[in-house]
Write an enzyme that holds these catalytic residues in place. Structure first.
Site, short mmCIF file in Angstrom:
data_model
loop_
_atom_site.label_atom_id
_atom_site.label_comp_id
_atom_site.label_asym_id
_atom_site.label_seq_id
_atom_site.Cartn_x
_atom_site.Cartn_y
_atom_site.Cartn_z
N LYS A 72 -26.65 31.58 54.16
CA LYS A 72 -27.38 32.18 55.29
C LYS A 72 -26.47 31.61 56.39
O LYS A 72 -25.48 30.99 56.59
CB LYS A 72 -28.44 30.93 55.42
CG LYS A 72 -29.52 31.20 56.52
CD LYS A 72 -31.01 30.26 56.52
CE LYS A 72 -31.46 30.51 57.78
NZ LYS A 72 -32.62 29.47 57.92
N SER A 148 -37.12 31.62 58.51
CA SER A 148 -35.92 32.19 59.28
C SER A 148 -34.91 32.60 57.81
O SER A 148 -33.91 33.26 58.30
CB SER A 148 -35.25 31.29 60.17
OG SER A 148 -34.78 29.87 59.48
N SER A 172 -39.05 27.53 56.64
CA SER A 172 -38.09 28.57 56.68
C SER A 172 -37.41 28.90 55.18
O SER A 172 -36.65 29.79 55.10
CB SER A 172 -36.80 28.41 57.63
OG SER A 172 -37.39 28.61 59.05
#
Length: 467
Positions: A72, A148, A172
Site C-alpha cells: 500500500k 483506505s 481501512s
C-alpha cells in the site's frame, strides 16, 4: 503459468509450487504482471509499477519465496521509492531505507512489484484521491472498492495477487475486504510495529494485509508480528504461530451479535439479514450465540477520535512544512484534507489529552462485553459497496453518509482489539457483504480458529469478481 493456474492458488500455495520447483519465481511475476496489465487500466489499483525492479532483485528464501506482492502507498517504506500517502505533497518523499514491515516481507521472500492506490493520508473509506485517481471495484466498476486500502483489495479481488499489504486506522482493512469479497484481519494494537515511523493516529492504526484465504493472512501476520526496539507498545508473541491456529478447531465459543449500526441509525436490510444468517451459521457450528447490547458511549468515542485524527494530520503536515521551510497552502492537499488540517490545528493540547481519555474510557466500557463473550459478531459495513463519488456528491451530507457506510469499524481501532471481516454473504445484485468478528485484546488466535472453521463451512475462495 496461465492466469487460471495462477488464480487457483493462494500465496501459500504459490510458494509451495516454487519450493517444489514446479514453477519459478520469474514465472509467477510474469503471471502477476500480465494480469496487472490486463485489468489495472480498468480499476486503477496499482499506482506504482515496480516490476522491473522486482525482476532485478532475486527472491529471498523465506516462507513466501517468489510470491508476487504489493505494498500500500501508505505506511510502508521501500528504499528508493516514494511513499506518497495518496498526496501530491509527498510525490517526491523517497524512502532512504526499508521500514520494518518491508524488511520482514522481503525476508520472507515476497517479490514486491508495485504499490497500491489509497485516498489522501488514508482518511476515507473509499479510494478516490485527486493525485492517484479513482480506484474501482472489480465486482462492479461503478462501485468503490472501499478504503483506505482500496487499491490493495481491488488488486487481490481482480486476481493480480493473492494477498497484499494493507493498513487500518478506522476500518481501512475491513472496509475494502468487505467491499471486494476478501478476508481482512485487523490485528490488535501493538501486534505489528510501525518502526521506524511514528504510531498512526495515537495507536488506532495498524498494518497487515487483505487476502483471499485465511491461512495466507495467518502466515503473513506470523512474519511481521515481531516487536522492534523502541516500540511504544507491543504484545507478547502468540502461544503458537497463527498459521497453526487457523487450522485448529475453535471449540465452543460464546458469541454475542448485534444486527444494528453503532454510529448510524441502522443497516441496509441485506446487511442486517446477513448478520442474522451468520449468527445462525455460528450456532449450527456448535457455538453459543445470543443477541447483546454493546456498551460504551459511541458518540463520545466518535467525537474524541475526530479530535485525535485531525490533530495527528495537522502535526504531520506542520512537521513537513517545517522541514521544507514554508507552510502547507490550499491547493497542495485536497480541500477536505485542508479542512481536517485546520480543524486539527485548533485542537489544544488539553483537548487532545481529553480526547485520549475519552477513548480510554470507551475501551474500558467495551471490555466489559468480553468478560462474558469470546467474540462479537456484527456487520462490517452499513451497506454493500457504494457508488463511486456517493459520499462526496452532497457536501452537506458527507458526515451522515460517511458513517452510514462505515458505522461499525472505527470503534475497534480505538479499543485496539483484533477484528476481522469474513466474506460470508452477497447482496441480491451480487455484491459481497462482509461479516465482522471482534475478540478481546490480543486474541487473534481465537479469530483465526473461527475464521478457518467458517471458511470450511462456507467456502469463498472460488467466488471470483466478474472483471
Amino acid at each position: 503459468m496461465d492466469f487460471e493456474d495462477y488464480r487457483r492458488h493462494d500465496a501459500v500455495g504459490l510458494a509451495e509450487l516454487v519450493a517444489r520447483r514446479e514453477v519459478s519465481a520469474g514465472e509467477l511475476l510474469d503471471a502477476a504482471a500480465a494480469r496487472m496489465a490486463e485489468v489495472n487500466p480498468q480499476i486503477n489499483a496499482v499506482t506504482m509499477d515496480l516490476t522491473d525492479r522486482a525482476r532485478a532483485e532475486p527472491a529471498g528464501h523465506g516462507a513466501f519465496s517468489g510470491v508476487p506482492f504489493l505494498l500500500k502507498d501508505l505506511g510502508a517504506q521501500l528504499a528508493g521509492t516514494p511513499t506518497t500517502g495518496g498526496s501530491r505533497l509527498f510525490a517526491d518523499a523517497v524512502a532512504p531505507a526499508d521500514n520494518a514491515i518491508a524488511v520482514a516481507y522481503k525476508g520472507a521472500g515476497l517479490s514486491i512489484f508495485g504499490k497500491t492506490n489509497t485516498p489522501e493520508f488514508g482518511l476515507w473509506p473509499f479510494t478516490e484521491s485527486e493525485f492517484l485517481g479513482v480506484c474501482r471495484n472489480p465486482w462492479d466498476l461503478s462501485r468503490t472498492p472501499g478504503g483506505s486500502s482500496g487499491g490493495a483489495a481491488a488488486a487481490v479481488a481482480a486476481g493480480i495477487v493473492p494477498a497484499a499489504h494493507a493498513s487500518d486506522g478506522g476500518g481501512s482493512i475491513r472496509t475494502p475486504a468487505s467491499c471486494c469479497g476478501l478476508f481482512g484481519m485487523k490485528p490488535s494494537r501493538g501486534r505489528v510495529s510501525f518502526a521506524p515511523l511514528g504510531e498512526g493516529w495515537a495507536g488506532a492504526s495498524i498494518q497487515h494485509a487483505v487476502t483471499r484465504s485465511v491461512r495466507d493472512s495467518a502466515h503473513l501476520l506470523d512474519i511481521v508480528c515481531r516487536p522492534q526496539p523502541g516500540d511504544p507498545y507491543f504484545l507478547s508473541p502468540p502461544e503458537r504461530p497463527f498459521a497453526e491456529e487457523a487450522a485448529r478447531e475453535p471449540g465452543r465459543l460464546r458469541i454475542a451479535f448485534m444486527a444494528g449500526a453503532m454510529q448510524a441509525p441502522g443497516l441496509d436490510p441485506e446487511c442486517e439479514a446477513a448478520v442474522r444468517e451468520a449468527a445462525r451459521l455460528c450456532e449450527s457450528l456448535g457455538h453459543e450465540v445470543e443477541e447483546a447490547v454493546i456498551p460504551g458511549d459511541v458518540a463520545a468515542m466518535q467525537a474524541a477520535a475526530g479530535q485525535v485524527i485531525s490533530a495527528s494530520i495537522a502535526a504531520n503536515l506542520d512537521a513537513f512544512a517545517e522541514q521544507r521551510g514554508r507552510p502547507v497552502q490550499s491547493g497542495e492537499v485536497e480541500g477536505l484534507t485542508m479542512a481536517t488540517y485546520r480543524r486539527g490545528s485548533g485542537v489544544t493540547a488539553a483537548a487532545y489529552v481529553r480526547g485520549l481519555s475519552a477513548l480510554h474510557a470507551y475501551t474500558r466500557a467495551q471490555a466489559q462485553l468480553f468478560e462474558n463473550y469470546d467474540v462479537l459478531l456484527l456487520s462490517t459495513l452499513g451497506s454493500p459497496a457504494i457508488p463511486v463519488g456517493w459520499i462526496l456528491e452532497r457536501p452537506e451530507l458527507i458526515g451522515e453518509r460517511l458513517f452510514a457506510f462505515m458505522p461499525n469499524t472505527q470503534a475497534f481501532n480505538n479499543t485496539g482489539q483484533p477484528a476481522m471481516t469474513v466474506p460470508l454473504a452477497q447482496s441480491a445484485s451480487g455484491l459481497p457483504i462482509g461479516l465482522q468478528f471482534v475478540a478481546r485484546m490480543g486474541a487473534e488466535s481465537t479469530l483465526f480458529r473461527l475464521a478457518g472453521q467458517l471458511e470450511q463451512a462456507r467456502p469463498w475462495f472460488d467466488h471470483h469478481a466478474p472483471l
